[in-house]
Write a protein that holds these residues in place. Structure first.
Motif, PDB file in Angstrom:
ATOM      1  N   UNK A   1      84.857 -12.674  62.139  1.00 55.21           N
ATOM      2  CA  UNK A   1      85.514 -13.251  60.968  1.00 55.21           C
ATOM      3  C   UNK A   1      85.864 -14.700  61.275  1.00 55.21           C
ATOM      4  N   UNK A   2      85.505 -15.589  60.364  1.00 53.73           N
ATOM      5  CA  UNK A   2      85.819 -17.010  60.527  1.00 53.73           C
ATOM      6  C   UNK A   2      87.111 -17.328  59.768  1.00 53.73           C
ATOM      7  N   UNK A   3      87.948 -18.151  60.382  1.00 49.76           N
ATOM      8  CA  UNK A   3      89.206 -18.565  59.749  1.00 49.76           C
ATOM      9  C   UNK A   3      89.147 -20.047  59.417  1.00 49.76           C
ATOM     10  N   UNK A   4      89.736 -20.396  58.264  1.00 50.86           N
ATOM     11  CA  UNK A   4      89.728 -21.771  57.777  1.00 50.86           C
ATOM     12  C   UNK A   4      91.166 -22.281  57.683  1.00 50.86           C
ATOM     13  N   UNK A   5      91.364 -23.541  58.041  1.00 53.56           N
ATOM     14  CA  UNK A   5      92.703 -24.145  58.008  1.00 53.56           C
ATOM     15  C   UNK A   5      93.068 -24.590  56.600  1.00 53.56           C
TER      16      UNK A   5
END
Length: 82
Positions: A1-5
């Motif tokens: 899972x990729x997380x975005x700021x």
């Protein structure tokens, strides 16, 4: 899972649907990162990352405007919500 700021220096309202008329379910603090499960069109919002009608689904029934999330794209980066 990729997380975005989310945009630096901002808190972010999490809403029950893709628009500012939907109820606020919680507020993300400065420095938060979010996973985007799907995206859908909604109300157009202007924010630090431009003007967009894309809303990001970050949890079941929780949406944030993509104008406040650093995805590196002006368009869709996740599947459309069904």
């Amino acid at each position: 899972m990729h997380y975005y700021s989310i945009a630096p220096g901002h808190t972010l309202n999490v809403r029950s649907g893709p628009g500012t008329t939907y109820r606020i379910t919680r507020v993300l603090p400065e420095g938060s990162r979010v996973a985007i499960f799907c995206q859908r069109p909604g109300e157009t919002v202007s924010g630090p990352y431009g003007k967009t009608s894309v809303w990001d689904n970050i949890a079941n029934g929780e949406y944030v405007s993509d104008a406040y999330v650093k995805t590196g794209s002006d368009g869709y980066i996740a599947p459309r919500c069904t």
